[in-house]
Enzyme design. Structure first.
Site, PDB file in Angstrom:
ATOM      1  N   PHE A 107       0.696  -1.106  -0.050  1.00 18.26           N
ATOM      2  CA  PHE A 107      -0.054   0.028   0.076  1.00 18.26           C
ATOM      3  C   PHE A 107       0.814   1.224  -0.029  1.00 18.26           C
ATOM      4  O   PHE A 107       0.318   2.150   0.171  1.00 18.26           O
ATOM      5  CB  PHE A 107      -0.868  -0.188   1.185  1.00 18.26           C
ATOM      6  CG  PHE A 107      -1.680  -1.159   1.461  1.00 18.26           C
ATOM      7  CD1 PHE A 107      -2.517  -1.743   0.379  1.00 18.26           C
ATOM      8  CD2 PHE A 107      -1.575  -2.008   2.783  1.00 18.26           C
ATOM      9  CE1 PHE A 107      -3.088  -3.008   0.463  1.00 18.26           C
ATOM     10  CE2 PHE A 107      -2.075  -3.371   2.700  1.00 18.26           C
ATOM     11  CZ  PHE A 107      -3.166  -3.687   1.761  1.00 18.26           C
ATOM     12  N   ILE A 131       2.051  -6.649  -5.719  1.00 16.73           N
ATOM     13  CA  ILE A 131       1.690  -6.526  -4.167  1.00 16.73           C
ATOM     14  C   ILE A 131       0.561  -7.023  -3.775  1.00 16.73           C
ATOM     15  O   ILE A 131      -0.155  -6.596  -2.843  1.00 16.73           O
ATOM     16  CB  ILE A 131       1.854  -4.952  -3.906  1.00 16.73           C
ATOM     17  CG1 ILE A 131       0.988  -4.038  -4.867  1.00 16.73           C
ATOM     18  CG2 ILE A 131       3.310  -4.571  -4.235  1.00 16.73           C
ATOM     19  CD1 ILE A 131       1.163  -2.636  -4.135  1.00 16.73           C
ATOM     20  N   GLY A 132       0.079  -7.965  -4.716  1.00  8.31           N
ATOM     21  CA  GLY A 132      -1.416  -8.474  -4.453  1.00  8.31           C
ATOM     22  C   GLY A 132      -2.546  -7.966  -5.579  1.00  8.31           C
ATOM     23  O   GLY A 132      -3.613  -8.367  -5.394  1.00  8.31           O
ATOM     24  N   ASN A 154      -8.773  -7.162 -16.635  1.00 10.03           N
ATOM     25  CA  ASN A 154      -9.364  -8.152 -15.998  1.00 10.03           C
ATOM     26  C   ASN A 154     -10.337  -7.785 -14.877  1.00 10.03           C
ATOM     27  O   ASN A 154     -10.011  -7.411 -13.824  1.00 10.03           O
ATOM     28  CB  ASN A 154      -8.093  -9.129 -15.354  1.00 10.03           C
ATOM     29  CG  ASN A 154      -8.673 -10.273 -14.475  1.00 10.03           C
ATOM     30  OD1 ASN A 154      -9.770 -10.422 -14.462  1.00 10.03           O
ATOM     31  ND2 ASN A 154      -7.739 -11.216 -14.294  1.00 10.03           N
ATOM     32  N   PRO A 155     -11.592  -7.933 -15.340  1.00 10.28           N
ATOM     33  CA  PRO A 155     -12.735  -7.443 -14.512  1.00 10.28           C
ATOM     34  C   PRO A 155     -12.716  -8.122 -13.061  1.00 10.28           C
ATOM     35  O   PRO A 155     -13.186  -7.316 -12.265  1.00 10.28           O
ATOM     36  CB  PRO A 155     -13.864  -7.579 -15.278  1.00 10.28           C
ATOM     37  CG  PRO A 155     -13.452  -7.733 -16.750  1.00 10.28           C
ATOM     38  CD  PRO A 155     -11.975  -8.107 -16.727  1.00 10.28           C
ATOM     39  N   ARG A 207      -9.897   0.857 -20.625  1.00  9.71           N
ATOM     40  CA  ARG A 207     -10.051  -0.487 -20.703  1.00  9.71           C
ATOM     41  C   ARG A 207      -9.921  -1.258 -19.424  1.00  9.71           C
ATOM     42  O   ARG A 207      -8.742  -1.366 -18.838  1.00  9.71           O
ATOM     43  CB  ARG A 207      -9.532  -0.971 -21.975  1.00  9.71           C
ATOM     44  CG  ARG A 207      -9.494  -2.248 -22.625  1.00  9.71           C
ATOM     45  CD  ARG A 207      -8.766  -2.555 -23.723  1.00  9.71           C
ATOM     46  NE  ARG A 207      -8.924  -3.880 -24.186  1.00  9.71           N
ATOM     47  CZ  ARG A 207      -7.702  -4.545 -24.681  1.00  9.71           C
ATOM     48  NH1 ARG A 207      -6.570  -3.842 -24.850  1.00  9.71           N
ATOM     49  NH2 ARG A 207      -8.003  -5.644 -25.158  1.00  9.71           N
ATOM     50  N   ILE A 208     -10.778  -2.201 -19.071  1.00 10.54           N
ATOM     51  CA  ILE A 208     -10.584  -3.124 -18.045  1.00 10.54           C
ATOM     52  C   ILE A 208      -9.851  -4.397 -18.296  1.00 10.54           C
ATOM     53  O   ILE A 208     -10.577  -5.238 -19.080  1.00 10.54           O
ATOM     54  CB  ILE A 208     -11.694  -3.028 -17.082  1.00 10.54           C
ATOM     55  CG1 ILE A 208     -12.397  -2.076 -16.650  1.00 10.54           C
ATOM     56  CG2 ILE A 208     -11.518  -3.871 -15.631  1.00 10.54           C
ATOM     57  CD1 ILE A 208     -11.637  -0.902 -15.711  1.00 10.54           C
ATOM     58  N   GLY A 232      -6.076   0.835  -8.788  1.00  9.60           N
ATOM     59  CA  GLY A 232      -5.701   0.702  -7.240  1.00  9.60           C
ATOM     60  C   GLY A 232      -5.870   1.746  -6.377  1.00  9.60           C
ATOM     61  O   GLY A 232      -6.526   1.785  -5.236  1.00  9.60           O
ATOM     62  N   GLU A 233      -5.936   3.268  -6.713  1.00  9.50           N
ATOM     63  CA  GLU A 233      -6.219   4.191  -5.963  1.00  9.50           C
ATOM     64  C   GLU A 233      -7.673   4.693  -6.123  1.00  9.50           C
ATOM     65  O   GLU A 233      -8.002   5.250  -5.007  1.00  9.50           O
ATOM     66  CB  GLU A 233      -4.951   5.178  -6.436  1.00  9.50           C
ATOM     67  CG  GLU A 233      -3.835   5.260  -5.407  1.00  9.50           C
ATOM     68  CD  GLU A 233      -2.664   4.818  -5.991  1.00  9.50           C
ATOM     69  OE1 GLU A 233      -1.718   4.963  -5.262  1.00  9.50           O
ATOM     70  OE2 GLU A 233      -2.681   4.101  -7.046  1.00  9.50           O
TER      71      GLU A 233
END
Length: 739
Positions: A242, A467-468, A632-633, A629-630, A705-706
């Site tokens: 994080f 990082i996961g 991996n949903p 564009r996503i 992520g954010e």
């Protein structure tokens, strides 16, 4: 037919390794003759070490050495120019540098022994006498000492637009309020750990918990004067970070120091308590003044932030950029000042500046909507910004209005009653709140290497981290789709400093940066395969250009005539049983500079507040996200869910309490530092709004992520006000504040 792996929900390729224990984290590696180091931390916040007695520890059989400022070797680490990639301006802290104490829990000694238990016991025997000096850790009491830094870590606050003071005075409706949140600590599941292995000839292998192995490599090289090529840093798995792993932490320095001096392998693992001794989201106070017309058009915004930093580095964040990013207002003035305190330098923490600044701004916007007697969502739409006014640039794409529409529809916002305390079930006051947020969609330069074996198996690598977040999986998807190979025939490797250069894994730019490099290196490999195919006898590809060729199902074919194809394994036979490989670096396109690029989110929240006890329960969250564009949903949804959970923590629970008499964080374990648990998390919906962006990077993908956290805490705060009629402007919202 070409398999479209990107855009498809895909299980983590590293999932099995993680749940079976096959995945190894920094502290889990072994080395011959491994020694264990335990850190001794200072008991005071400021002063000097008068005397440090290590004799009792050294008398124990199996204790090899106790390193202190008195016997540490003299390396080049006193050169203050030796910064790491994420360092703010200033002079970085060097462990064991002198007898001076700069902050509470400062590392002052390292005990090295045959076992961890022995080292921990010996550490208790180290006796220290201090000469204390008055310390200051209270931000609020020292606002008169605030200063504007000479250099900023993040871009400096934008210049004033228009005349905010005059426009505010002329505004029909005005709001002036202050908002605050305390220090927060990252608390990833995996504690920070390093194993430094010394080899004959002076080379080092280091296993480190870090969000960028090449940052640790550079740090070790400069701090200890070791050639960079003699240092290999490995970090294949990271158990959460994080932001806490962006900078090399002191266990890395101390493990390398001990390994080099003792010519042995040394492991140093920090305890949970020691995880509170470095870096945190800084305590920040924000003062906002907003002016609007009677019709609800914003006339003026001033946003001034005051945040803590250490005495030795000037840490700042993008706290005050959000008025220009989120709203259409032409009279804006912002500033970000720092107050130097006797604490360790704060550290980037998920959406640094965004989590902080959006909380205050979105709560103030909600307050202004109520002053105008206007629906908070309607007020936001009335002041919707079509461009980034900070940069005076158009957005590369912006589907925020669609986020509002889809989120409101899913949530049922149209059924909301405006008046606070007007919605109720038994003893539970019901509140509905909304907020929106953004996070910059950046692309950094990154490199990747691809190797295609004679059997048609592809291996792609880059020195990035996971990082996961799902880096392993997403990069595998991009490579498999680009090369037209089955997912199971592609392996992605990361976390080794000898691999191609990669930026730090942070800032929500990993897919954009490393993913673009992966796509490019696969395209280079395709060009190599085409050249080989053209050299084959009677080749149907002899006149083909790269843009006329496609790859799918392990074959190369002419796009306009798919029946004309060759298996990749047949082409590879021309290479005499040897694999073919390519390397590529991808830089941001120059056209990106003409646009502003952000991911956007709109979060709708329902809370229940017990009218007698003041307890708050978040019962529903709907977050709609526009992020290009996503790829991996499935893993993308996990990112937004994680951000939603953390938003609950920011709004209602997280608070690292600082005892100003001692100058020490007192909530230094997971018993006292409250985090959301399963019982705190209820119905959570994630909507990905379709958004096409051909400018942001070759993949058209923005970070997730954010943006998943920034709008959640203010939406909860606004819902609590709607439920109770009580506006809490200092986080976290605890029942004592509501009562």
């Amino acid at each position: 037919m070409k398999e479209n792996y990107t855009g498809t929900p895909t299980n983590r390729v590293d999932g099995k390794a993680k749940v079976t224990g096959e995945a190894k984290y920094a502290a889990e590696f072994e080395a011959p003759g491994l020694l264990h180091g335990v850190v001794v931390n200072s008991a005071i916040a400021k002063g000097k070490i008068k005397r440090i007695d290590t004799s009792a520890a050294l008398q124990l059989d199996g204790v090899h050495q106790v390193f202190t400022h008195e016997n540490r070797p003299g390396y080049s680490w006193f050169d203050k120019h030796h910064q790491d990639e994420d360092a703010p301006p200033g002079s970085p802290f060097r462990p064991l540098g002198s007898d001076e104490i700069k902050f509470s829990m400062q590392p002052i000694a390292l005990v090295v022994a045959d076992t961890f238990e022995l080292a921990r016991y010996a550490a208790l025997l180290v006796q220290v006498e201090y000469e204390t000096e008055p310390h200051e850790t209270n931000l609020e009491a020292n606002l008169d000492q605030a200063y504007k830094p000479k250099k900023y870590k993040s871009p400096p606050p934008s210049s004033p637009r228009g005349d905010a003071a005059q426009a505010f005075e002329r505004s029909a409706v005005k709001l002036e309020e202050a908002y605050a949140h305390p220090a927060h600590h990252h608390n990833p599941m995996e504690m920070h750990a390093s194993i430094a292995i010394w080899h004959e000839g002076g080379k080092l292998t280091v296993y480190d918990k870090i969000q960028g192995v090449q940052n640790s490599q550079k740090y070790i090289s400069t701090a200890f004067g070791i050639p960079q090529e003699d240092v290999q840093v490995i970090s294949p798995y990271v158990g959460g970070a994080f932001g806490s792993g962006l900078r090399p932490q002191y266990q890395l320095f101390l493990s390398v120091l001990a390994a080099r001096e003792l010519k042995r392998a040394v492991k140093v693992v920090l305890t949970r308590q020691q995880m509170f001794s470095f870096g945190h989201r800084p305590h920040t106070i924000q003062k906002l003044a907003i002016g609007a017309s009677e019709e609800g058009k914003l006339q003026a915004i001033t946003h001034h932030a005051f945040a803590e930093t250490s005495r030795f580095e000037d840490y700042n964040e993008d706290v005050v950029i959000w008025p220009g990013v989120l709203y259409d207002c032409h009279n804006v003035e912002v500033s970000h000042q720092l107050v130097g305190l006797d604490v360790y330098t704060p550290l980037d923490m998920r959406a640094p500046g965004g989590t902080t600044g959006t909380f205050a701004l979105e709560c103030a916007i909600d307050e202004m909507a109520y002053k105008l007697n206007m629906d908070p969502l309607e007020f936001r739409l009335k002041n919707y910004s079509e461009k980034d006014l900070n940069e005076d640039k158009p957005h590369s794409s912006k589907e925020l209005k669609e986020c509002y529409r889809q989120g409101a529809e899913k949530f049922g916002w149209a059924n909301r009653m405006m008046e606070p305390r007007s919605m109720k079930e038994g003893h539970q006051l019901i509140g509905w709140g909304v907020a929106h947020g953004a996070w910059e969609a950046q692309q950094q330069e990154a490199s990747a290497k691809a190797v295609l074996s004679p059997e048609g198996k592809l291996k792609v690598s880059s020195a990035t981290a996971d990082i996961g977040t799902g880096t392993y999986t997403v990069m595998t998807q991009i490579a498999a789709e680009t090369m037209g190979l089955p997912l199971e025939d592609v392996t992605f490797e990361l976390g080794d400093s000898t691999m191609p250069k990669s930026p730090l894994e942070g800032g929500s730019w990993t897919v954009s940066s490393v993913g673009s490099a992966v796509k490019l290196v696969c395209e280079k490999l395709q060009e190599e395969l085409l050249k080989m195919a053209q050299n084959m006898k009677n080749s149907p590809f002899s006149e083909a250009k790269p843009e006329e060729v496609s790859f799918a199902n392990g074959q190369m074919f002419l796009t306009h005539a798919p029946a004309t194809s060759l298996p990749l394994t047949a082409i590879l036979e021309q290479h005499e049983g040897e694999p073919i490989e390519a390397e590529a670096s991808q830089k941001p396109d120059k056209e990106q500079k003409n646009y502003s690029s952000y991911s956007h989110s709109a979060t709708f929240v329902e809370v229940q507040v017990d009218e007698e006890l003041g307890t708050v329960k978040v019962t529903r969250i709907v977050t709609a996200v526009a992020a290009g564009r996503i790829i991996n949903p499935k893993t993308g949804r996990s990112q937004i869910l994680g951000g939603s959970v953390w938003g609950i923590g920011v709004a209602l629970e997280e608070h690292t309490v600082l005892d100003h008499q001692l100058g020490r964080f007192m909530t230094h374990d997971l018993d006292k530092y409250h985090l959301p648990v399963n019982a705190d998390v209820h119905e959570t919906d994630v909507i990905f709004v379709e958004e096409k962006d051909d400018i942001v990077n070759p993949l058209g993908a923005k970070g997730l992520g954010e943006v998943g956290i920034v709008s959640v805490a203010p939406a909860i705060c606004n819902a609590v006000f709607h439920a109770t009629g009580k506006r809490i402007r200092e986080l976290p919202i605890t029942l004592d504040k509501l009562l």
